[in-house]
Design a protein around this motif. Structure first.
Motif, PDB file in Angstrom:
ATOM      1  N   GLN A 174       0.839  -1.200   0.000  1.00 57.30           N
ATOM      2  CA  GLN A 174       0.000   0.000   0.000  1.00 57.30           C
ATOM      3  C   GLN A 174       0.870   1.244   0.000  1.00 57.30           C
ATOM      4  OE1 GLN A 174      -2.811   0.196   3.194  1.00 57.30           O
ATOM      5  NE2 GLN A 174      -3.857   2.011   2.395  1.00 57.30           N
ATOM      6  N   THR A 175       0.457   2.217  -0.820  1.00 59.59           N
ATOM      7  CA  THR A 175       1.163   3.492  -0.922  1.00 59.59           C
ATOM      8  C   THR A 175       0.278   4.686  -0.583  1.00 59.59           C
ATOM      9  OG1 THR A 175       0.645   3.593  -3.294  1.00 59.59           O
ATOM     10  CG2 THR A 175       2.752   2.585  -2.650  1.00 59.59           C
ATOM     11  N   GLY A 176      -1.018   4.503  -0.461  1.00 58.13           N
ATOM     12  CA  GLY A 176      -1.903   5.627  -0.153  1.00 58.13           C
ATOM     13  C   GLY A 176      -3.303   5.151   0.161  1.00 58.13           C
ATOM     14  N   GLY A 177      -4.111   6.076   0.687  1.00 60.63           N
ATOM     15  CA  GLY A 177      -5.498   5.777   1.005  1.00 60.63           C
ATOM     16  C   GLY A 177      -5.655   5.210   2.402  1.00 60.63           C
ATOM     17  N   PRO A 178      -6.864   4.884   2.789  1.00 60.20           N
ATOM     18  CA  PRO A 178      -7.115   4.350   4.138  1.00 60.20           C
ATOM     19  C   PRO A 178      -6.502   2.960   4.300  1.00 60.20           C
ATOM     20  CG  PRO A 178      -9.090   4.187   2.796  1.00 60.20           C
ATOM     21  CD  PRO A 178      -8.111   4.968   1.988  1.00 60.20           C
ATOM     22  N   ASP A 179      -6.100   2.708   5.525  1.00 60.68           N
ATOM     23  CA  ASP A 179      -5.470   1.407   5.820  1.00 60.68           C
ATOM     24  C   ASP A 179      -6.322   0.555   6.753  1.00 60.68           C
ATOM     25  OD1 ASP A 179      -5.208   3.000   8.006  1.00 60.68           O
ATOM     26  OD2 ASP A 179      -3.045   2.714   8.263  1.00 60.68           O
ATOM     27  N   CYS A 180      -7.558   0.940   6.982  1.00 64.75           N
ATOM     28  CA  CYS A 180      -8.445   0.143   7.834  1.00 64.75           C
ATOM     29  C   CYS A 180      -9.351  -0.689   6.929  1.00 64.75           C
ATOM     30  CB  CYS A 180      -9.281   1.045   8.753  1.00 64.75           C
ATOM     31  SG  CYS A 180      -8.298   1.998   9.920  1.00 64.75           S
ATOM     32  N   TYR A 181      -8.958  -1.932   6.713  1.00 58.87           N
ATOM     33  CA  TYR A 181      -9.725  -2.827   5.857  1.00 58.87           C
ATOM     34  C   TYR A 181      -9.343  -4.260   6.203  1.00 58.87           C
ATOM     35  CZ  TYR A 181      -5.276  -2.331   3.395  1.00 58.87           C
ATOM     36  OH  TYR A 181      -3.949  -2.257   3.097  1.00 58.87           O
ATOM     37  N   GLU A 182     -10.150  -5.164   5.720  1.00 56.58           N
ATOM     38  CA  GLU A 182      -9.900  -6.595   5.887  1.00 56.58           C
ATOM     39  C   GLU A 182      -9.427  -7.189   4.563  1.00 56.58           C
ATOM     40  OE1 GLU A 182     -13.297  -8.574   7.388  1.00 56.58           O
ATOM     41  OE2 GLU A 182     -13.344  -7.456   9.292  1.00 56.58           O
ATOM     42  N   VAL A 183      -8.439  -8.048   4.655  1.00 58.87           N
ATOM     43  CA  VAL A 183      -7.872  -8.690   3.463  1.00 58.87           C
ATOM     44  C   VAL A 183      -8.524 -10.057   3.299  1.00 58.87           C
ATOM     45  CG1 VAL A 183      -5.764  -9.541   2.375  1.00 58.87           C
ATOM     46  CG2 VAL A 183      -5.705  -7.477   3.773  1.00 58.87           C
ATOM     47  N   PRO A 184      -9.057 -10.373   2.137  1.00 62.97           N
ATOM     48  CA  PRO A 184      -9.662 -11.699   1.938  1.00 62.97           C
ATOM     49  C   PRO A 184      -8.616 -12.792   2.037  1.00 62.97           C
ATOM     50  CG  PRO A 184      -9.508 -10.511  -0.138  1.00 62.97           C
ATOM     51  CD  PRO A 184      -9.149  -9.539   0.931  1.00 62.97           C
ATOM     52  N   PRO A 185      -9.000 -13.984   2.487  1.00 63.90           N
ATOM     53  CA  PRO A 185      -8.025 -15.080   2.614  1.00 63.90           C
ATOM     54  C   PRO A 185      -7.523 -15.535   1.249  1.00 63.90           C
ATOM     55  CG  PRO A 185     -10.241 -15.889   2.981  1.00 63.90           C
ATOM     56  CD  PRO A 185     -10.362 -14.397   2.879  1.00 63.90           C
ATOM     57  N   LEU A 186      -6.312 -16.069   1.259  1.00 67.01           N
ATOM     58  CA  LEU A 186      -5.678 -16.532   0.026  1.00 67.01           C
ATOM     59  C   LEU A 186      -6.329 -17.830  -0.441  1.00 67.01           C
ATOM     60  CD1 LEU A 186      -3.368 -16.258  -2.063  1.00 67.01           C
ATOM     61  CD2 LEU A 186      -1.947 -17.584  -0.493  1.00 67.01           C
ATOM     62  N   ASP A 187      -6.662 -17.868  -1.717  1.00 68.99           N
ATOM     63  CA  ASP A 187      -7.229 -19.075  -2.319  1.00 68.99           C
ATOM     64  C   ASP A 187      -6.074 -20.040  -2.632  1.00 68.99           C
ATOM     65  OD1 ASP A 187      -8.719 -20.991  -3.546  1.00 68.99           O
ATOM     66  OD2 ASP A 187      -9.155 -19.812  -5.353  1.00 68.99           O
ATOM     67  N   ARG A 188      -5.938 -21.066  -1.797  1.00 64.81           N
ATOM     68  CA  ARG A 188      -4.825 -22.001  -1.945  1.00 64.81           C
ATOM     69  C   ARG A 188      -5.160 -23.196  -2.826  1.00 64.81           C
ATOM     70  NH1 ARG A 188      -0.684 -20.849   1.430  1.00 64.81           N
ATOM     71  NH2 ARG A 188      -1.089 -19.390   3.132  1.00 64.81           N
ATOM     72  N   SER A 189      -6.327 -23.197  -3.437  1.00 62.13           N
ATOM     73  CA  SER A 189      -6.695 -24.332  -4.287  1.00 62.13           C
ATOM     74  C   SER A 189      -5.846 -24.410  -5.548  1.00 62.13           C
ATOM     75  CB  SER A 189      -8.177 -24.233  -4.664  1.00 62.13           C
ATOM     76  OG  SER A 189      -8.431 -23.036  -5.385  1.00 62.13           O
ATOM     77  N   MET A 190      -5.306 -23.275  -5.967  1.00 60.06           N
ATOM     78  CA  MET A 190      -4.482 -23.276  -7.175  1.00 60.06           C
ATOM     79  C   MET A 190      -3.011 -22.997  -6.884  1.00 60.06           C
ATOM     80  SD  MET A 190      -5.873 -19.694  -8.751  1.00 60.06           S
ATOM     81  CE  MET A 190      -5.930 -18.194  -7.764  1.00 60.06           C
ATOM     82  N   VAL A 191      -2.639 -22.919  -5.595  1.00 58.49           N
ATOM     83  CA  VAL A 191      -1.253 -22.660  -5.208  1.00 58.49           C
ATOM     84  C   VAL A 191      -0.583 -23.983  -4.895  1.00 58.49           C
ATOM     85  CG1 VAL A 191       0.278 -21.489  -3.590  1.00 58.49           C
ATOM     86  CG2 VAL A 191      -1.854 -20.403  -4.309  1.00 58.49           C
ATOM     87  N   LEU A 192       0.547 -24.216  -5.507  1.00 60.85           N
ATOM     88  CA  LEU A 192       1.337 -25.420  -5.276  1.00 60.85           C
ATOM     89  C   LEU A 192       2.619 -25.010  -4.587  1.00 60.85           C
ATOM     90  CD1 LEU A 192       1.944 -28.466  -5.741  1.00 60.85           C
ATOM     91  CD2 LEU A 192       2.967 -27.818  -7.917  1.00 60.85           C
ATOM     92  N   THR A 193       2.863 -25.575  -3.392  1.00 60.91           N
ATOM     93  CA  THR A 193       4.094 -25.262  -2.662  1.00 60.91           C
ATOM     94  C   THR A 193       5.278 -25.839  -3.403  1.00 60.91           C
ATOM     95  OG1 THR A 193       2.877 -25.322  -0.605  1.00 60.91           O
ATOM     96  CG2 THR A 193       5.275 -25.433  -0.448  1.00 60.91           C
ATOM     97  N   ASP A 194       6.290 -25.012  -3.577  1.00 65.82           N
ATOM     98  CA  ASP A 194       7.486 -25.457  -4.294  1.00 65.82           C
ATOM     99  C   ASP A 194       8.227 -26.492  -3.479  1.00 65.82           C
ATOM    100  OD1 ASP A 194       9.416 -25.705  -6.165  1.00 65.82           O
ATOM    101  OD2 ASP A 194      10.307 -23.716  -5.905  1.00 65.82           O
ATOM    102  N   LEU A 195       8.838 -27.472  -4.166  1.00 66.47           N
ATOM    103  CA  LEU A 195       9.553 -28.542  -3.470  1.00 66.47           C
ATOM    104  C   LEU A 195      10.739 -28.001  -2.694  1.00 66.47           C
ATOM    105  CD1 LEU A 195       9.866 -31.555  -2.936  1.00 66.47           C
ATOM    106  CD2 LEU A 195      11.181 -31.737  -5.046  1.00 66.47           C
ATOM    107  N   ASN A 196      11.444 -27.027  -3.264  1.00 63.61           N
ATOM    108  CA  ASN A 196      12.584 -26.446  -2.547  1.00 63.61           C
ATOM    109  C   ASN A 196      12.135 -25.740  -1.277  1.00 63.61           C
ATOM    110  OD1 ASN A 196      14.378 -27.307  -4.557  1.00 63.61           O
ATOM    111  ND2 ASN A 196      14.072 -25.442  -5.759  1.00 63.61           N
ATOM    112  N   ASP A 197      10.983 -25.067  -1.341  1.00 65.68           N
ATOM    113  CA  ASP A 197      10.455 -24.412  -0.139  1.00 65.68           C
ATOM    114  C   ASP A 197      10.070 -25.436   0.913  1.00 65.68           C
ATOM    115  OD1 ASP A 197      10.785 -22.056  -1.487  1.00 65.68           O
ATOM    116  OD2 ASP A 197       8.698 -21.913  -2.147  1.00 65.68           O
ATOM    117  N   MET A 198       9.485 -26.567   0.472  1.00 65.38           N
ATOM    118  CA  MET A 198       9.122 -27.610   1.428  1.00 65.38           C
ATOM    119  C   MET A 198      10.358 -28.171   2.108  1.00 65.38           C
ATOM    120  SD  MET A 198       6.177 -29.590  -0.765  1.00 65.38           S
ATOM    121  CE  MET A 198       6.019 -30.852   0.490  1.00 65.38           C
ATOM    122  N   ILE A 199      11.434 -28.418   1.332  1.00 67.72           N
ATOM    123  CA  ILE A 199      12.669 -28.961   1.911  1.00 67.72           C
ATOM    124  C   ILE A 199      13.284 -27.960   2.879  1.00 67.72           C
ATOM    125  CG2 ILE A 199      15.006 -29.721   1.369  1.00 67.72           C
ATOM    126  CD1 ILE A 199      13.911 -30.822  -1.256  1.00 67.72           C
TER     127      ILE A 199
END
Length: 273
Positions: free
Chosen positions: A138-163
């Motif tokens: 964020q660079t401007g505007g109001p900062d009082c808000y809720e962020v929607p949860p991340l949709d992890r159905s299409m996110v694949l954890t990288d093997l290197n990150d898992m290791i």
């Protein structure tokens, strides 16, 4: 300002800096032609360079940085801001084929780090995954808000990150167990020091301080002394074979044989008259 934000009050619009880095496309069969990525969100769009397949991978490592105005709903949450990505294959100069597509809500990344993630592609005919790095700051505007949860159905954890995560977790468990063992050793050492520093008061009104032996050492010394005395007393006892002869098997036959031997060898000779 985007067209869909024209009727939203300025007090409910937050401005963000979006950094998009398109890393690579993996698990690609050795095909002819060049691959490229086209992306678009709000009023911004762009494309990557055309790259061939090398070792079953197409690598771009190309970065784009744009600003986005995201509205805040009446419920106090960020409105959706969709990033559309499409992967194309250029078989010939005028022949382009669709490889896969991806749709990402940028509002879900407002409070996440820009670490790379792998994504499953939609309508993909090659069964490959796309690696992206998305940073929304964020660079401007109001900062009082809720962020929607991340949709992890299409996110694949990288093997290197898992290791890496597993290695760090294992190192943390080993460090904690080592700390526990060291603490137990320290506690035992402290108990031994306390036992050695006990002060014994003498009789007759006088007092004499000396380190007292621990109960375990006194018990060990007493056991050793008793064992030594018992072994010495047993060594000085005379050996009596009477009971052994009485308990020996075939006692009667042995006595009879002994009598015969005594009569033959130890009887007095009979002199002739």
């Amino acid at each position: 300002m985007a067209i869909h934000n024209l009727f939203v009050p300025r007090a409910r619009i937050a401005t963000f800096k979006v950094q998009l880095r398109i890393e690579d496309l993996n698990n690609v069969p050795p095909l002819n032609g060049l691959f490229y990525v086209k992306w678009r969100f709000q009023d911004h769009s762009g494309s990557t360079a055309r790259v061939p397949v090398v070792n079953r991978e197409v690598r771009w490592s190309q970065t784009a940085e744009k600003s986005a105005d995201i509205a805040i709903t009446k419920d106090g949450a960020l409105a959706p801001c969709e990033l559309k990505i499409s992967i194309k294959q250029e078989v010939y100069p005028h022949v382009h084929m669709a490889v896969g597509a991806l749709a990402v809500n940028l509002s879900e990344y407002a409070q996440l780090s820009g670490s790379p993630r792998r994504y499953f592609l939609q309508e993909c005919r090659l069964n490959c995954t796309l690696k992206l790095s998305i940073s929304v700051e964020q660079t401007g505007g109001p900062d009082c808000y809720e962020v929607p949860p991340l949709d992890r159905s299409m996110v694949l954890t990288d093997l290197n990150d898992m290791i890496t995560n597993e290695s760090s977790a294992r190192a943390g468990r080993e460090n904690s167990s080592m700390g526990n063992s060291l603490s137990s050793k320290q506690h035992s050492a402290m108990r031994n020091n306390n036992n050695n520093n006990i002060i014994i008061n003498g009789g007759g009104g006088g007092s004499s301080s000396r380190p007292a032996k621990s109960a375990s050492s006194v018990h060990t010394n007493t056991t050793r002394s008793n064992t030594t005395e018992t072994s010495q007393s047993r060594a000085l006892l005379p050996i009596d074979n009477t009971n052994v002869r009485d308990l020996a098997p075939f006692q009667r036959s042995s006595k009879k044989n002994q009598k015969i031997v005594d009569d033959v060898f130890f009887a007095s000779p009979i002199l002739p008259t």
